[in-house]
Structure formats: structure tokens, C-alpha cells
Design a protein around this motif. Structure first.
Motif, PDB file in Angstrom:
ATOM      1  N   TYR A 152       0.834  -1.208   0.000  1.00  0.00           N
ATOM      2  CA  TYR A 152       0.000   0.000   0.000  1.00  0.00           C
ATOM      3  C   TYR A 152       0.868   1.258   0.000  1.00  0.00           C
ATOM      4  O   TYR A 152       0.631   2.202  -0.744  1.00  0.00           O
ATOM      5  CB  TYR A 152      -0.898   0.028   1.239  1.00  0.00           C
ATOM      6  CG  TYR A 152      -2.104  -0.875   1.161  1.00  0.00           C
ATOM      7  CD1 TYR A 152      -2.700  -1.179  -0.058  1.00  0.00           C
ATOM      8  CD2 TYR A 152      -2.668  -1.415   2.308  1.00  0.00           C
ATOM      9  CE1 TYR A 152      -3.810  -2.008  -0.126  1.00  0.00           C
ATOM     10  CE2 TYR A 152      -3.776  -2.236   2.256  1.00  0.00           C
ATOM     11  CZ  TYR A 152      -4.342  -2.535   1.036  1.00  0.00           C
ATOM     12  OH  TYR A 152      -5.440  -3.344   0.970  1.00  0.00           O
ATOM     13  N   GLU A 153       1.866   1.260   0.871  1.00  0.00           N
ATOM     14  CA  GLU A 153       2.735   2.432   1.001  1.00  0.00           C
ATOM     15  C   GLU A 153       3.416   2.758  -0.318  1.00  0.00           C
ATOM     16  O   GLU A 153       3.434   3.913  -0.759  1.00  0.00           O
ATOM     17  CB  GLU A 153       3.780   2.161   2.089  1.00  0.00           C
ATOM     18  CG  GLU A 153       4.781   3.289   2.287  1.00  0.00           C
ATOM     19  CD  GLU A 153       5.875   2.911   3.270  1.00  0.00           C
ATOM     20  OE1 GLU A 153       7.024   3.326   3.040  1.00  0.00           O
ATOM     21  OE2 GLU A 153       5.584   2.197   4.247  1.00  0.00           O
ATOM     22  N   GLU A 154       3.989   1.730  -0.948  1.00  0.00           N
ATOM     23  CA  GLU A 154       4.684   1.944  -2.212  1.00  0.00           C
ATOM     24  C   GLU A 154       3.718   2.368  -3.312  1.00  0.00           C
ATOM     25  O   GLU A 154       4.012   3.276  -4.099  1.00  0.00           O
ATOM     26  CB  GLU A 154       5.416   0.664  -2.628  1.00  0.00           C
ATOM     27  CG  GLU A 154       6.631   0.346  -1.783  1.00  0.00           C
ATOM     28  CD  GLU A 154       7.754   1.331  -2.029  1.00  0.00           C
ATOM     29  OE1 GLU A 154       8.314   1.350  -3.135  1.00  0.00           O
ATOM     30  OE2 GLU A 154       8.041   2.118  -1.108  1.00  0.00           O
ATOM     31  N   PHE A 155       2.557   1.727  -3.362  1.00  0.00           N
ATOM     32  CA  PHE A 155       1.586   2.051  -4.402  1.00  0.00           C
ATOM     33  C   PHE A 155       1.123   3.501  -4.265  1.00  0.00           C
ATOM     34  O   PHE A 155       1.072   4.253  -5.246  1.00  0.00           O
ATOM     35  CB  PHE A 155       0.381   1.114  -4.332  1.00  0.00           C
ATOM     36  CG  PHE A 155      -0.665   1.411  -5.383  1.00  0.00           C
ATOM     37  CD1 PHE A 155      -0.523   0.919  -6.663  1.00  0.00           C
ATOM     38  CD2 PHE A 155      -1.767   2.200  -5.082  1.00  0.00           C
ATOM     39  CE1 PHE A 155      -1.472   1.207  -7.642  1.00  0.00           C
ATOM     40  CE2 PHE A 155      -2.715   2.490  -6.043  1.00  0.00           C
ATOM     41  CZ  PHE A 155      -2.570   1.992  -7.331  1.00  0.00           C
ATOM     42  N   LEU A 156       0.779   3.911  -3.035  1.00  0.00           N
ATOM     43  CA  LEU A 156       0.297   5.271  -2.814  1.00  0.00           C
ATOM     44  C   LEU A 156       1.395   6.295  -3.073  1.00  0.00           C
ATOM     45  O   LEU A 156       1.136   7.401  -3.537  1.00  0.00           O
ATOM     46  CB  LEU A 156      -0.234   5.421  -1.389  1.00  0.00           C
ATOM     47  CG  LEU A 156      -1.504   4.616  -1.073  1.00  0.00           C
ATOM     48  CD1 LEU A 156      -1.847   4.716   0.400  1.00  0.00           C
ATOM     49  CD2 LEU A 156      -2.673   5.100  -1.917  1.00  0.00           C
ATOM     50  N   ARG A 157       2.639   5.922  -2.765  1.00  0.00           N
ATOM     51  CA  ARG A 157       3.752   6.839  -3.004  1.00  0.00           C
ATOM     52  C   ARG A 157       3.939   7.069  -4.500  1.00  0.00           C
ATOM     53  O   ARG A 157       4.091   8.207  -4.950  1.00  0.00           O
ATOM     54  CB  ARG A 157       5.036   6.286  -2.388  1.00  0.00           C
ATOM     55  CG  ARG A 157       6.245   7.193  -2.584  1.00  0.00           C
ATOM     56  CD  ARG A 157       7.397   6.764  -1.691  1.00  0.00           C
ATOM     57  NE  ARG A 157       7.945   5.477  -2.084  1.00  0.00           N
ATOM     58  CZ  ARG A 157       8.929   5.317  -2.964  1.00  0.00           C
ATOM     59  NH1 ARG A 157       9.438   6.372  -3.574  1.00  0.00           N
ATOM     60  NH2 ARG A 157       9.394   4.120  -3.247  1.00  0.00           N
ATOM     61  N   ASN A 249      -7.733  -4.374   2.821  1.00  0.00           N
ATOM     62  CA  ASN A 249      -6.689  -4.705   3.791  1.00  0.00           C
ATOM     63  C   ASN A 249      -7.228  -5.664   4.848  1.00  0.00           C
ATOM     64  O   ASN A 249      -6.639  -6.715   5.132  1.00  0.00           O
ATOM     65  CB  ASN A 249      -6.174  -3.420   4.457  1.00  0.00           C
ATOM     66  CG  ASN A 249      -4.863  -3.639   5.202  1.00  0.00           C
ATOM     67  OD1 ASN A 249      -4.325  -4.736   5.235  1.00  0.00           O
ATOM     68  ND2 ASN A 249      -4.361  -2.581   5.807  1.00  0.00           N
ATOM     69  N   MET A 250      -8.359  -5.305   5.444  1.00  0.00           N
ATOM     70  CA  MET A 250      -8.948  -6.147   6.486  1.00  0.00           C
ATOM     71  C   MET A 250      -9.341  -7.509   5.923  1.00  0.00           C
ATOM     72  O   MET A 250      -9.231  -8.538   6.591  1.00  0.00           O
ATOM     73  CB  MET A 250     -10.164  -5.455   7.098  1.00  0.00           C
ATOM     74  CG  MET A 250      -9.866  -4.119   7.774  1.00  0.00           C
ATOM     75  SD  MET A 250      -8.660  -4.224   9.120  1.00  0.00           S
ATOM     76  CE  MET A 250      -9.669  -4.836  10.454  1.00  0.00           C
ATOM     77  N   LEU A 251      -9.774  -7.522   4.670  1.00  0.00           N
ATOM     78  CA  LEU A 251     -10.174  -8.778   4.036  1.00  0.00           C
ATOM     79  C   LEU A 251      -8.992  -9.733   3.937  1.00  0.00           C
ATOM     80  O   LEU A 251      -9.075 -10.908   4.313  1.00  0.00           O
ATOM     81  CB  LEU A 251     -10.751  -8.498   2.649  1.00  0.00           C
ATOM     82  CG  LEU A 251     -11.271  -9.708   1.858  1.00  0.00           C
ATOM     83  CD1 LEU A 251     -12.514 -10.275   2.533  1.00  0.00           C
ATOM     84  CD2 LEU A 251     -11.597  -9.313   0.428  1.00  0.00           C
ATOM     85  N   PHE A 252      -7.857  -9.247   3.431  1.00  0.00           N
ATOM     86  CA  PHE A 252      -6.682 -10.109   3.273  1.00  0.00           C
ATOM     87  C   PHE A 252      -6.037 -10.462   4.611  1.00  0.00           C
ATOM     88  O   PHE A 252      -5.226 -11.371   4.685  1.00  0.00           O
ATOM     89  CB  PHE A 252      -5.660  -9.440   2.348  1.00  0.00           C
ATOM     90  CG  PHE A 252      -5.927  -9.698   0.894  1.00  0.00           C
ATOM     91  CD1 PHE A 252      -5.378 -10.798   0.249  1.00  0.00           C
ATOM     92  CD2 PHE A 252      -6.754  -8.859   0.168  1.00  0.00           C
ATOM     93  CE1 PHE A 252      -5.634 -11.051  -1.093  1.00  0.00           C
ATOM     94  CE2 PHE A 252      -7.018  -9.099  -1.170  1.00  0.00           C
ATOM     95  CZ  PHE A 252      -6.460 -10.196  -1.810  1.00  0.00           C
ATOM     96  N   ARG A 253      -6.396  -9.735   5.664  1.00  0.00           N
ATOM     97  CA  ARG A 253      -5.911 -10.072   7.002  1.00  0.00           C
ATOM     98  C   ARG A 253      -6.801 -11.120   7.666  1.00  0.00           C
ATOM     99  O   ARG A 253      -6.589 -11.480   8.812  1.00  0.00           O
ATOM    100  CB  ARG A 253      -5.892  -8.835   7.900  1.00  0.00           C
ATOM    101  CG  ARG A 253      -5.091  -7.679   7.354  1.00  0.00           C
ATOM    102  CD  ARG A 253      -3.625  -7.842   7.581  1.00  0.00           C
ATOM    103  NE  ARG A 253      -2.902  -6.666   7.100  1.00  0.00           N
ATOM    104  CZ  ARG A 253      -1.654  -6.404   7.401  1.00  0.00           C
ATOM    105  NH1 ARG A 253      -0.965  -7.224   8.151  1.00  0.00           N
ATOM    106  NH2 ARG A 253      -1.052  -5.336   6.926  1.00  0.00           N
ATOM    107  N   GLY A 254      -7.802 -11.571   6.947  1.00  0.00           N
ATOM    108  CA  GLY A 254      -8.702 -12.567   7.517  1.00  0.00           C
ATOM    109  C   GLY A 254      -9.857 -11.953   8.264  1.00  0.00           C
ATOM    110  O   GLY A 254     -10.493 -12.609   9.083  1.00  0.00           O
ATOM    111  N   ASP A 255     -10.114 -10.670   8.011  1.00  0.00           N
ATOM    112  CA  ASP A 255     -11.227 -10.018   8.688  1.00  0.00           C
ATOM    113  C   ASP A 255     -11.760  -8.877   7.835  1.00  0.00           C
ATOM    114  O   ASP A 255     -11.037  -7.951   7.510  1.00  0.00           O
ATOM    115  CB  ASP A 255     -10.789  -9.455  10.038  1.00  0.00           C
ATOM    116  CG  ASP A 255     -11.861  -8.553  10.616  1.00  0.00           C
ATOM    117  OD1 ASP A 255     -12.994  -9.013  10.707  1.00  0.00           O
ATOM    118  OD2 ASP A 255     -11.563  -7.393  10.942  1.00  0.00           O
ATOM    119  N   GLY A 256     -13.028  -8.942   7.523  1.00  0.00           N
ATOM    120  CA  GLY A 256     -13.652  -7.830   6.823  1.00  0.00           C
ATOM    121  C   GLY A 256     -14.840  -7.311   7.578  1.00  0.00           C
ATOM    122  O   GLY A 256     -15.582  -6.466   7.103  1.00  0.00           O
TER     123      GLY A 256
END
Length: 667
Positions: A152-157, A249-256
Motif C-alpha cells: 500500500y505504502e509503495e503504491f500510494l507513493r 486490507n482487512m479482508l486479506f488479514r482474515g477479517d472484513g
């Protein structure tokens, strides 16, 4: 991996352990750059929304077959675009995600149907392939490194979305984890982030709660963890761009299923949401925030101040609140800060390394920890200067713990915060009561560090003085002279001999701390814009660090005080630099004029005072300037007579005993 330092065995071994991580970071950066290149025709604010949707479209769980992920490569562009919204909706519904979140994403994604570049080229197919082959597989690697967060950080940068000017500064992973270790957690705590961005703090809080549950004696741990993901994580995010990333983000962390809302924390809707959650028995106990850093949504709608985010969060949570914000947050806006202390207790303020947010931002920040709904009432606050967290800035993956030092640094930090009485003589820690209007920053309360002041400091002060005086005498102050010619001029006019043959020792351990106002008189200069600087022969001193502070020669207005035989200290700009002026001068308001009380200043005393006064430089910066009010609270270490007074005689004799001092009187 290259290093120019000698290290111990453990540090060398850590390099090998991080080689795979280095490769991961390179791949993430490469993919982020490539995806942004493919999306170059798409508005930068729309890119994160599309990225979030494509990530969700590639999400699969267990044995559930994702038709989109399996078949998109055979579809036409039109078919891919048609299936993105329906796939996102289907996956999020299966994950039990609130319908309102799905609607927000669908509305944000509406542009893909009419975006010419997406419909007429293979951009989407290329991006999906890049993510499927080179990005998503990295998320499954077992590593303490926040791979998704880094992506995310790299993409947004690369998209130009994440920067200080826009108020968005993503919090490093080790800092979000540190937040959870600065306070006491219970298994039933409810975490609130009123400006949650991509959800990093909520994820760290979730991981901490899961750890607490697993370490507890609770019998139904699986159900408790499921419940915490549903009811114990609350996030508000005003930006729909960041909100969309938080969902994926929450989805890929196993929680949405955590309660993240696309609302403004200062809105009536936010208050209503908190009230509705309270009716359901969901009451925030802990608040974590990294508020927008003085950015602007647009020219007519500036963001709220960091302190306003802090106060709103503290008023909402029942136990603890933790914030990371620019240093200026902790000494500006006395009214808001005093109001906060009237309701809540400030426990710790931790200055963070200056390069913490590099390479994306150079903002100097600090973390503050509060016990909420307990008025401060002049309680002690522990101030800590964490000037090095052990992280190393590398070209490919920003700042990382390549030498595995953070664990030890963090352990030391937590130990000293919890036992401050054992470390009171350390310059990096201060434990003192804080009252109304006091600054919440270690620079305002720490002792000045004189450990670097030695004989060489005073010799350098002599050299700088005679160099300036010689240039002034020969009228070459502003001339462009090559180094060799300048060396020849100096060697012809100067001698290395001391003025006195006395052998004097500094013995700084016998010196005494004096209150700055007890030794000096000081007054800030006056602002004079360039158009008002009429040509003349009076030196105009500004906050430059060259030419002894002389910025111009002017005829000052009648209401401007003309000084002579005085020191100046730069309040801002080149903060903390001190210069001595035997000649007539006026001072800008970026400087403070300093004279000695009850003694006549001369070059020997001024040369001695320069490095001593400049020792306060580390306590000030561009944001925290040197003001008269701050100088009132400063102290200065000086030689002392048997009567307890400043030993001006010793000061002069010491400078006269040093090399080059025989030049002082002749210039």
C-alpha cells in the motif's frame, strides 16, 4: 547487501536472515511502480479504489472457487469491467461485510465503465496478471514484515497520494505495534481509530487482542476472536480512497467484518454512530490515531488540527489514547492543550527519529500516551528522546530493521518508561510535573548537553571570529574568492600564537548552571521586509549562518534600535547560531539580541559564549523556534567564582591561552 560498518556476529547473521525480505521489498516496489505506470492515464485519486477492487477480485479463501480469478485472462475488456463490481459485491457479501461498505465501493468504482483507457486497452488484464503473479503470493509469506502495508505504502507513493502536503502519512508497522505495547490491554477492549486510513492501527490492535485472548484462560477462544473482529474494532475514515483500501486490507488479514465507517470523525453522523454502538454495548476503550498532518483536502476545506483529532478521540474512549503527530502539536495551541489536560492525564511523550517516515516524508514526530477521563492536575510526565530506532534506510524498501536492532531498542524504551526514576540523569529522559501552558516536548524540559563542548569548540570559535574579522577588514566579505587565494590571504595576516602563555584547564564539572535571564539581557529584533531595507552602512542581521549573520547593509528606520557590541542568536531559519557584533547593527525579528548583565562584553567573552550558548541548538528547530519566553526558561553552564558569580575573568584568560588568540585584538 553492502555495509561500510564493522559489526558483531549477530548483526552479520541478521543480514542473511533478511536477504529474502530484501527481495520481497524489491518485488513490491517494482510491481507498485509497474501498476502505477499502467494506470498513468487514470486520475491518481481513483487508482487506489481500483487497486482495492482488483485485490478483492483476486481474493480466494480455502476451497471456494473464484471464477473471476480463474477466468479473467480469457475475457474481453468489456467483460472484465462488467464483472469487477459484481465480483467485489459477491465476495464481500460471502465474507459477511456490511452492505453499506459494498455500496460505497460500487459507487467509487462507477468510473471504470466510462474510462476510455480501461475499455480500449489491456490495462486491467495486465494489472491483474501482475498482481496475481507477483503481489498476492507475497501476502501469504510468514514474516513479521508488514508486506501488505508495504505494498500500500509503495503504491500510494508512486501514485502521489501518500504525502505530507495531502495530510496522508502512513504509519510504519513497528510503530503501530509499539502503540499496543505502551498501554495495558484487556481481552474485552474496544479499539477506535477516528482517522483509520488503511486500517493499520486496527490491525495491530486486533493482533494484540488475539494474543491476549490466546494467552488467557478463556474457554471459547475461537468464538471470542470471531466476536472481537465483529465488535471490538471501530474505524472512521473520511477519504473514500483510503476507506476502500482499508476494506481490502482487512479482508486479506482474515477479517472484513470490523466496523469501519466512511464518515468524518467530526460529523454528526460520527456522533450518531458512537451512540448507536453504545446502545449495543460496544463502547470504545482505547484510541489509536495518526491524524492528517496539517494537509488540505482542497484549497477551501482545510483539515482539522492534529490536536482536534486528539481531543475528539480522547473524549470518546474510556481508558487510553495514543497519538503520533508532528512535534508542533505538542507545544502550539495552548487553549486546546490546556483543555485536554483538564480532562485527561498525559503519561508519556516519546520523540521519534527524524527519518521515521522516510522516504515519503521528513516530518519530525512524537508519540503521546494519555489516560483518559482523569484530569492531569500537574502530574508527572515522562519525556523520552528516541533518536534512533535501529532502522536503516535503503533504496529499495525504505526504512527496515535489517540489523534486527528494533527489539532491543523497544525493550530499553519500555523498561525506562516504566522505571523513569532509575534514569533521571540520562539526557534522553525527563520525568517532571506538567502544568497549564507547559510544552509537551522533551526539548522544553531537558538539560542542555555540554558533553561535546571542549577546547576544540573554543578554538573553532576563535577561528570563525578572526576569519570573519579579517574578511571584514579586507572588504572581501561577499567576494567570490577561491580557497587557495583565501588561504594565502589568511596565512599572510594571521599567526597561530596564543595571546597568553597560561595553561588553563576547563574543568567543566566545577561550573555552575545559571538561569539565562540572570546572566543576559535579551530582546527580539524587528521585522523589516526587503523593500524597507534602504541602502546604508548599518549591518542588518538575519537568521543566516554565514557572514556572521550579516544579510545586508541598510539605513534603518527611526523606530529601529541600533545596537553595538552585542551577540545575536537565530530564532528561526538556521536556528541557534550565535554571532558577535562589535560594529553597529540592527536585528530582524528572526534573531534575538543578547547583552551581558552587569559586565561589559568583549571579543574574548563573546568567543567563549558562542559554543556554550549554541549548545541549546538541538532543543530547537524550524517548527519550535527560539523565543524570548523560551529563553526565560533556559539555563547556561558557566565558570563560577568562589562567590558563586560568573567568572568573567577566567573566561577571558582561557580564550587568551588558546591558539590563534593573539589575532583577536589586532582585528
Amino acid at each position: 547487501i553492502e555495509t561500510k560498518e564493522f559489526m558483531d556476529e549477530e548483526d552479520y547473521i541478521s543480514f542473511f536472515e533478511n536477504i529474502d525480505l530484501e527481495e520481497i521489498s524489491k518485488n513490491i516496489s517494482k510491481s507498485s511502480s509497474e501498476i502505477n505506470r499502467l494506470l498513468r492515464a487514470i486520475d491518481s485519486q481513483k487508482r487506489p479504489v481500483l487497486l482495492s477492487a482488483l485485490m478483492i477480485c483476486l481474493y480466494d479463501k480455502g476451497n471456494v472457487i473464484n471464477d473471476f480469478k480463474r477466468d479473467y485472462s480469457t475475457w474481453s475488456n468489456i467483460n472484465i469491467i462488467r464483472n469487477i463490481p459484481t465480483t467485489v459485491s459477491d465476495i464481500l457479501i460471502k465474507e459477511g461485510i456490511d452492505q453499506n461498505k459494498i455500496i460505497v465501493l460500487e459507487n467509487e468504482l462507477a468510473f471504470i465503465k466510462t474510462e476510455h483507457d480501461l475499455n480500449s486497452t489491456d490495462v486491467l488484464r495486465d494489472i491483474l496478471k501482475e498482481m496475481k503473479d507477483n503481489v498476492i503470493p507475497l501476502f501469504n509469506k510468514n514474516s513479521n514484515y508488514d508486506i501488505i502495508g508495504k505494498f500500500y505504502e509503495e503504491f500510494l507513493r508512486y501514485a502521489g497520494v501518500s504525502n505530507v502536503k495531502k495530510g496522508i502519512v502512513l504509519t510504519p508497522n513497528h510503530i503501530t505495534k509499539l502503540f499496543t505495547e505502551l498501554i495495558n490491554f484487556k481481552t474485552n477492549d474496544v479499539i477506535l481509530d477516528t482517522c483509520c486510513g488503511t486500517g493499520a492501527f486496527l490491525i495491530s490492535g486486533m493482533n494484540k487482542l488475539i494474543q491476549e485472548i490466546n494467552n488467557s484462560s478463556i474457554s471459547n477462544k475461537k468464538e471470542k476472536i470471531k466476536s472481537l473482529k465483529t465488535n471490538q474494532l471501530i474505524g472512521f475514515e473520511k477519504s473514500s480512497t483510503m476507506y476502500s483500501l482499508a476494506i481490502s486490507n482487512m479482508l486479506f488479514r482474515g477479517d472484513g467484518k470490523s466496523r469501519i465507517y466512511n464518515i468524518d470523525a467530526f460529523s454528526i453522523e460520527a456522533n450518531k454512530t458512537i451512540a448507536e454502538l453504545s446502545e449495543k454495548g460496544i463502547n470504545p476503550t482505547i484510541g489509536f490515531i495518526n491524524p492528517p498532518y496539517g494537509g488540505k483536502d482542497n484549497q477551501t476545506n482545510p483539515t482539522k488540527k492534529e490536536l482536534q483529532f486528539l481531543e475528539t478521540m480522547l473524549d470518546t474512549v474510556s481508558q487510553y489514547g495514543v497519538i503520533i503527530a508532528p512535534l508542533s502539536t505538542y507545544f502550539k495551541d495552548n487553549i486546546i492543550r490546556n483543555r485536554i489536560l483538564s480532562k485527561h492525564t498525559l503519561q508519556y511523550v516519546i520523540n521519534m527519529p527524524g527519518d521515521l517516515f522516510q522516504p515519503n516524508a521528513s516530518t519530525h514526530t512524537a508519540i503521546a500516551v494519555f489516560k483518559t477521563h482523569d484530569p492531569h492536575n500537574c502530574k508527572n510526565v515522562v519525556f523520552y528522546d528516541l533518536n534512533d530506532d535501529g532502522f536503516v534506510l535503503s533504496k529499495n524498501r525504505g526504512r527496515t530493521d535489517v540489523l534486527n536492532k528494533w527489539s532491543g531498542v523497544k525493550k530499553k524504551l519500555l523498561t525506562e518508561l516504566n522505571n523513569p526514576e532509575h534514569y533521571l540523569n540520562h539526557l534522553h529522559l525527563v520525568n517532571k510535573p506538567i502544568n497549564e501552558n507547559d510544552e509537551w516536548i522533551i526539548q522544553a524540559h531537558a538539560k542542555t548537553d555540554y558533553s561535546h563542548v571542549n577546547e576544540n569548540s573554543f578554538i573553532l570559535s576563535i577561528k570563525e571570529y578572526i576569519s570573519f574579522r579579517l574578511k571584514l577588514k579586507l572588504d572581501i566579505l561577499n567576494q567570490d574568492i577561491d580557497d587557495i587565494t583565501l588561504t594565502e590571504i589568511i596565512s599572510e595576516n594571521l599567526t597561530r600564537e596564543p595571546l597568553s602563555n597560561k595553561n588553563l584547564a576547563l574543568r567543566m564539572n566545577e561550573w555552575k548552571l545559571f538561569n539565562f535571564p540572570d546572566v543576559f539581557n535579551f530582546k527580539r529584533g524587528k521585522r523589516l521586509v526587503t523593500l524597507e531595507q534602504l541602502e546604508g552602512n548599518i549591518a542588518y542581521i538575519s537568521s543566516t549562518k554565514i557572514n556572521n549573520g550579516i544579510d545586508n547593509y541598510i539605513t534603518p528606520p527611526d523606530d529601529m534600535v541600533i545596537y553595538e557590541n552585542a551577540l545575536t542568536i537565530n530564532n528561526s531559519g538556521s536556528v541557534g547560531y550565535v554571532f558577535y557584533h562589535q560594529y553597529r547593527f540592527v536585528s530582524s525579528d528572526h534573531c534575538t539580541v543578547i547583552t551581558i548583565d552587569n559586565f561589559e562584553l568583549n571579543p574574548f567573552i563573546a568567543i567563549f559564549l558562542k559554543p556554550i550558548i549554541e549548545a541549546i541548538k538541538p532543543k530547537y528547530n524550524f517548527a519550535r523556534e527560539i523565543s524570548d519566553a523560551r529563553l526565560e526558561k533556559e539555563t547556561i553552564l558557566l565558570p563560577v567564582t568562589n562567590d558563586g558569580l560568573v567568572d568573567w575573568q577566567m573566561i577571558q584568560e582561557y580564550i587568551k591561552s588558546l591558539p590563534y588568540s593573539s589575532n583577536i585584538e589586532s582585528l
